[in-house]
Enzyme design. Sequence first.
Site, PDB file in Angstrom:
ATOM      1  N   TYR A 142       0.838  -1.201   0.000  1.00 60.02           N
ATOM      2  CA  TYR A 142       0.000   0.000   0.000  1.00 60.02           C
ATOM      3  C   TYR A 142       0.873   1.251   0.000  1.00 60.02           C
ATOM      4  O   TYR A 142       0.664   2.180  -0.793  1.00 60.02           O
ATOM      5  CB  TYR A 142      -0.918  -0.021   1.227  1.00 60.02           C
ATOM      6  N   LYS A 146       1.445   4.290  -2.966  1.00 60.92           N
ATOM      7  CA  LYS A 146       1.296   5.731  -2.758  1.00 60.92           C
ATOM      8  C   LYS A 146       2.579   6.486  -3.123  1.00 60.92           C
ATOM      9  O   LYS A 146       2.514   7.637  -3.576  1.00 60.92           O
ATOM     10  CB  LYS A 146       0.883   6.010  -1.316  1.00 60.92           C
TER      11      LYS A 146
END
Length: 254
Positions: A142, A146
Amino acid sequence: MARIAVTGAAGNVGRVTVEALASDHDVTPITHREREGLDSVILDVRDEDALTEAFEGHDIVVHLAANPNPDAAWDSVYEVNIGGTYNVYEAALAADIDRLVFASTNHVHQMYNIADATRPETLAADAEAVGVSDPPRPDSYYGVSKVFGEALGNYYADRHGLEVLNLRIGWLLTADEVREKMDEEESVARYVRAMWLSPGDCEQGMRRAVEASLPDSPLAVNLISANDDRYLSLTETMRAIGYRPRDNSATVVE
């Protein structure tokens, strides 16, 4: 008044964002499926054409749609967080969007101070300050997704002149949820105290993200509350977009 499209409008941050902006702006919530109590455009961020159509006539895009689970598998974050973010930027360019606010995360820097490298939502007791411009050290797929999203936005800003704000958002929780988290092991409780973003501060931060005149583009800033235990700087956020956090996890748990 600006016309603002908000992807991921049904998520926790999305709902706060829509509510914060709706009184002063023309907001178009965008969701993956129908949600009770939310009138939204339904589409999949993997569909670039649908995004372009939804963005037409808007001034600003707030891109929140993502798999936000720090334990998510690679395939999941790749399709939505990476492929979907590429589609959002391409659609924003095609629709002549002026500004794109990208929902990044504290997880792009969390490995600097993690207590357990296999558990993203833990914080070491001896956490050291991490600057906005320090190299990324993501703690999960994750977080990696980003980092990619920020880099992609930087490219679109530099190559195409799109105004880009990478907003590194902390953990949005109510005060009651923060107090409940204090019953967990200390490394988790410490992380919560450092990364808390109150609903009120989230509302203010999202308003400033779309309304403030940016001193530079691309720009990256942190969005958390004024927590005593934070290790991420808010100086840049206050200077760049006029953010003035009012809440502090220390006063919630005392």
